[in-house]
Scaffold this active site. Structure first.
Site, PDB file in Angstrom:
ATOM      1  N   LYS A   1      -2.741   3.368  -4.602  1.00 51.55           N
ATOM      2  CA  LYS A   1      -3.678   2.492  -3.885  1.00 51.55           C
ATOM      3  C   LYS A   1      -4.310   3.229  -2.709  1.00 51.55           C
ATOM      4  O   LYS A   1      -5.529   3.160  -2.506  1.00 51.55           O
ATOM      5  CB  LYS A   1      -2.940   1.257  -3.359  1.00 51.55           C
ATOM      6  CG  LYS A   1      -3.732   0.427  -2.375  1.00 51.55           C
ATOM      7  CD  LYS A   1      -2.969  -0.784  -1.893  1.00 51.55           C
ATOM      8  CE  LYS A   1      -2.132  -0.567  -0.676  1.00 51.55           C
ATOM      9  NZ  LYS A   1      -2.880  -0.523   0.590  1.00 51.55           N
TER      10      LYS A   1
ATOM     11  N   ARG B   1      -3.962  -4.037  14.249  1.00 52.88           N
ATOM     12  CA  ARG B   1      -4.309  -2.783  13.565  1.00 52.88           C
ATOM     13  C   ARG B   1      -5.589  -2.276  14.194  1.00 52.88           C
ATOM     14  O   ARG B   1      -6.683  -2.528  13.704  1.00 52.88           O
ATOM     15  CB  ARG B   1      -4.513  -3.009  12.059  1.00 52.88           C
ATOM     16  CG  ARG B   1      -3.283  -3.441  11.298  1.00 52.88           C
ATOM     17  CD  ARG B   1      -2.397  -2.289  10.876  1.00 52.88           C
ATOM     18  NE  ARG B   1      -2.909  -1.468   9.810  1.00 52.88           N
ATOM     19  CZ  ARG B   1      -2.462  -1.469   8.560  1.00 52.88           C
ATOM     20  NH1 ARG B   1      -1.528  -2.313   8.194  1.00 52.88           N
ATOM     21  NH2 ARG B   1      -2.952  -0.647   7.661  1.00 52.88           N
ATOM     22  N   PRO B   2      -5.491  -1.550  15.324  1.00 53.07           N
ATOM     23  CA  PRO B   2      -6.693  -1.102  16.011  1.00 53.07           C
ATOM     24  C   PRO B   2      -7.502  -0.132  15.163  1.00 53.07           C
ATOM     25  O   PRO B   2      -6.946   0.541  14.277  1.00 53.07           O
ATOM     26  CB  PRO B   2      -6.151  -0.407  17.260  1.00 53.07           C
ATOM     27  CG  PRO B   2      -4.731  -0.097  16.971  1.00 53.07           C
ATOM     28  CD  PRO B   2      -4.258  -1.074  15.945  1.00 53.07           C
TER      29      PRO B   2
ATOM     30  N   ASP C   1       5.867   2.683   4.724  1.00 55.53           N
ATOM     31  CA  ASP C   1       5.709   1.778   3.581  1.00 55.53           C
ATOM     32  C   ASP C   1       6.964   1.714   2.706  1.00 55.53           C
ATOM     33  O   ASP C   1       7.121   0.778   1.916  1.00 55.53           O
ATOM     34  CB  ASP C   1       4.515   2.214   2.715  1.00 55.53           C
ATOM     35  CG  ASP C   1       3.183   1.953   3.402  1.00 55.53           C
ATOM     36  OD1 ASP C   1       3.168   1.341   4.485  1.00 55.53           O
ATOM     37  OD2 ASP C   1       2.146   2.369   2.843  1.00 55.53           O
TER      38      ASP C   1
ATOM     39  N   ARG D   1      -1.739  -6.779  -3.995  1.00 54.87           N
ATOM     40  CA  ARG D   1      -2.609  -5.804  -3.318  1.00 54.87           C
ATOM     41  C   ARG D   1      -2.214  -4.373  -3.657  1.00 54.87           C
ATOM     42  O   ARG D   1      -3.052  -3.472  -3.571  1.00 54.87           O
ATOM     43  CB  ARG D   1      -2.512  -5.986  -1.796  1.00 54.87           C
ATOM     44  CG  ARG D   1      -3.191  -7.226  -1.263  1.00 54.87           C
ATOM     45  CD  ARG D   1      -3.159  -7.237   0.259  1.00 54.87           C
ATOM     46  NE  ARG D   1      -3.467  -5.914   0.760  1.00 54.87           N
ATOM     47  CZ  ARG D   1      -2.798  -5.280   1.729  1.00 54.87           C
ATOM     48  NH1 ARG D   1      -1.792  -5.855   2.326  1.00 54.87           N
ATOM     49  NH2 ARG D   1      -3.162  -4.077   2.107  1.00 54.87           N
TER      50      ARG D   1
HETATM   51  C1  UD1 Z   1      -2.405   3.882   6.044  1.00 53.04           C
HETATM   52  C2  UD1 Z   1      -1.940   3.260   4.753  1.00 53.04           C
HETATM   53  C3  UD1 Z   1      -0.750   2.352   5.000  1.00 53.04           C
HETATM   54  C4  UD1 Z   1       0.345   3.101   5.754  1.00 53.04           C
HETATM   55  C5  UD1 Z   1      -0.215   3.786   6.998  1.00 53.04           C
HETATM   56  C6  UD1 Z   1       0.797   4.671   7.697  1.00 53.04           C
HETATM   57  C7  UD1 Z   1      -4.020   3.082   3.539  1.00 53.04           C
HETATM   58  C8  UD1 Z   1      -5.042   2.196   2.923  1.00 53.04           C
HETATM   59  N1  UD1 Z   1      -3.031   2.470   4.198  1.00 53.04           N
HETATM   60  O1  UD1 Z   1      -2.828   2.812   6.888  1.00 53.04           O
HETATM   61  O2  UD1 Z   1      -0.250   1.905   3.742  1.00 53.04           O
HETATM   62  O3  UD1 Z   1       1.349   2.187   6.136  1.00 53.04           O
HETATM   63  O4  UD1 Z   1      -1.339   4.608   6.645  1.00 53.04           O
HETATM   64  O5  UD1 Z   1       1.275   5.638   6.816  1.00 53.04           O
HETATM   65  O6  UD1 Z   1      -4.056   4.289   3.385  1.00 53.04           O
HETATM   66  N2  UD1 Z   1      -3.864   3.447  15.012  1.00 53.04           N
HETATM   67  C9  UD1 Z   1      -4.521   3.285  16.229  1.00 53.04           C
HETATM   68  N3  UD1 Z   1      -5.889   3.306  16.233  1.00 53.04           N
HETATM   69  C10 UD1 Z   1      -6.624   3.501  15.098  1.00 53.04           C
HETATM   70  C11 UD1 Z   1      -5.946   3.677  13.873  1.00 53.04           C
HETATM   71  C12 UD1 Z   1      -4.566   3.651  13.864  1.00 53.04           C
HETATM   72  O7  UD1 Z   1      -3.884   3.104  17.257  1.00 53.04           O
HETATM   73  O8  UD1 Z   1      -7.857   3.526  15.176  1.00 53.04           O
HETATM   74  C13 UD1 Z   1      -2.380   3.419  14.968  1.00 53.04           C
HETATM   75  C14 UD1 Z   1      -1.852   2.262  14.129  1.00 53.04           C
HETATM   76  O9  UD1 Z   1      -1.744   1.072  14.866  1.00 53.04           O
HETATM   77  C15 UD1 Z   1      -0.504   2.800  13.686  1.00 53.04           C
HETATM   78  C16 UD1 Z   1      -0.736   4.297  13.562  1.00 53.04           C
HETATM   79  O10 UD1 Z   1      -1.935   4.580  14.285  1.00 53.04           O
HETATM   80  O11 UD1 Z   1       0.460   2.557  14.671  1.00 53.04           O
HETATM   81  C17 UD1 Z   1      -0.890   4.817  12.164  1.00 53.04           C
HETATM   82  O12 UD1 Z   1      -1.845   4.039  11.468  1.00 53.04           O
HETATM   83  P1  UD1 Z   1      -2.781   4.667  10.355  1.00 53.04           P
HETATM   84  O13 UD1 Z   1      -2.243   5.990   9.943  1.00 53.04           O
HETATM   85  O14 UD1 Z   1      -4.190   4.589  10.825  1.00 53.04           O
HETATM   86  O15 UD1 Z   1      -2.591   3.643   9.169  1.00 53.04           O
HETATM   87  P2  UD1 Z   1      -3.709   3.135   8.175  1.00 53.04           P
HETATM   88  O16 UD1 Z   1      -4.667   4.222   7.875  1.00 53.04           O
HETATM   89  O17 UD1 Z   1      -4.222   1.831   8.666  1.00 53.04           O
END
Ligand code: UD1
Length: 425
Positions: A22, A121-122, A307, A399
């Site tokens: 996914k 989720r910022p 995950d 999902r």
């Molecule tokens: C992706 C995966 C999700 C997995 C996660 C962490 C996809 C579609 N989803 O989610 O299954 O659980 O990686 O391995 O690929 N953060 C910020 N600001 C931002 C973005 C992120 O502070 O703009 C923080 C988040 O709150 C979190 C951390 O960074 O604490 C990691 O998140 P991120 O790696 O961005 O996860 P996703 O890409 O949303």
């Protein structure tokens, strides 16, 4: 209402194939927007998040077709530049379309994705990376209005404050449409980012370094489209291994890369499972009660994946000894714990720490999935529990898992789905 009815206590035996990832297919479908031609993507699972991505592509004017697990996207003509609020709500990861739409059309309109079941989720890192490339982004009344005042995006050096998976991917997609070279440092190193790079290169992009913390993208103008096979889903594999660890028996998974699962298989081996790995397969045998293991701390790849925390916790809830989990990635990632406790588990949560004291037996219960991986964890626990469980909230599980019940049934599980298959959007 959709529900899984699970009669627990049957060991699992046999071989199962792991479907495509996914977390690869979603950014790759977003990447097709960059292509002024047709892309052919194989090994695409049929998941509600994938259907939501296809609905976004159609809304943008792309022609989309699915035949089995192959999706064809013809993005020769892109007529839209917005993602409707309904689809943003359907799938939080819709924000991954931002960089690609902006690079392709010069503007993008999205609603803010808001929080999700894992807590806030910022997207600040996504936005600051795209701004660094020369975009202007106005946040107004819950909407994002993005444009390129200078006419062209400009390559830049950008250091991510955190190795965010989504922000790394968004920056890569946006940078494909920029003039000059972009260097993204402190990039996330997940295998799905390497998969995105492989697709982008097949489509004509010049991208290097994915899998390391420095990704370099040289803008080459429009991409032509490409053919790609999505890598196997390591979290689905981790879930099926946890299911075998919970229920006992011996399960062989095909179409899986053991190197991407090593932190999970190391934990399950420490807990007493026998794990054997080949180039494209992993076998797990469990014939003794599981033992507690050293603390499990979730971390960006190559650390233990957040995950996989819920399904592995569900397996370790039954057995001997104590295991401490430290969840470092998301705030609300223990929503399966109360449900596990209703099955007889002994788990205490304080902040980001959960202490799991293995119990001799779990019992079936009426359960509700609160999120995707937490829902899968309840399936794992129910398979190893005594008696019948009824699990609702399958829209979360849909999902990320294609026909999980059919895969588990093929391994001998007593699981049925009521209320019909995955619904169309
Ligand atoms: C992706 C995966 C999700 C997995 C996660 C962490 C996809 C579609 N989803 O989610 O299954 O659980 O990686 O391995 O690929 N953060 C910020 N600001 C931002 C973005 C992120 O502070 O703009 C923080 C988040 O709150 C979190 C951390 O960074 O604490 C990691 O998140 P991120 O790696 O961005 O996860 P996703 O890409 O949303």
């Amino acid at each position: 209402m959709n529900a899984y009815i699970i009669e627990g206590g049957r060991p699992l035996y046999g071989t199962a194939r792991v479907h495509g990832a996914k977390n690869s297919v979603l950014p790759i479908l977003a990447a097709t927007v960059l292509c002024q031609g047709t892309s052919v993507i194989h090994n695409c699972p049929d998941l509600s998040d994938v259907r939501a991505s296809l609905a976004i592509l159609e809304h943008l004017g792309c022609k989309v077709a699915r035949a089995g697990d192959t999706i064809t996207v013809d993005a020769s003509v892109v007529t839209g530049n917005d993602v409707p609020d309904r689809l943003m709500r359907e799938m939080r990861s819709s924000v991954i379309f931002l960089g690609a739409i902006l690079a392709r059309t010069g503007a993008a309109e999205l609603s803010m994705p808001g929080g999700c079941e894992l807590g806030p989720r910022p997207i600040d890192l996504h936005l600051s990376a795209i701004r660094a490339l020369g975009a202007e982004i106005r946040e107004e009344g819950g909407a994002l209005h993005c444009s390129i005042p200078g006419g062209r995006l400009q390559g830049c050096e950008y250091a991510l404050a955190l190795p965010s998976v989504g922000a790394t991917e968004n920056a890569m997609l946006c940078a494909c449409g920029a003039e000059g070279t972009t260097v993204i440092t402190n990039a996330a190193r997940e295998p799905e980012i390497v998969d995105l790079q492989t697709f982008l290169r097949a489509a004509g992009a010049d991208v290097r370094g994915a899998g390391s913390s420095v990704v370099t993208v040289r803008g080459v103008g429009g991409l032509h489209g490409g053919e790609h096979t999505v890598l196997p889903d390591r979290i689905v594999a981790a879930t099926l291994l946890s299911a075998a660890a919970s229920a006992g028996g011996e399960v062989e998974l095909l179409d899986t890369d053991y190197r991407q699962l090593s932190t999970v298989t190391a934990v399950l081996a420490e807990a007493g499972c026998r794990v054997r790995s080949g180039p494209d397969r992993v076998t797990l045998r469990r014939d003794q009660p599981l033992k507690g293991v050293r603390p499990i701390r979730t971390a960006p790849y190559p650390g233990f994946p957040t995950d996989a925390q819920p399904p592995v916790m569900a397996a370790l809830a039954k057995g001997t000894g104590t295991t401490v989990f430290v969840e470092n990635m998301f705030e609300s990632r223990y929503r399966h714990v109360d449900e596990l406790c209703r099955m007889g588990a002994d788990i205490r949560v304080e902040g980001r720490v959960a202490v799991v004291c293995g119990v001799e037996r779990l019992h079936g219960a009426g359960l509700r999935a609160a999120d995707l991986r937490g829902g899968a964890a309840l399936v794992v626990a129910a398979l190893g529990a005594e008696g019948r469980s009824e699990l609702t909230g399958l829209d979360h599980i849909d999902r990320g898992y294609q026909e999980l019940e059919a895969t588990l049934r093929s391994l001998g599980a007593d699981i049925t789905r009521t209320g019909g298959p995955l619904q169309n959007l």
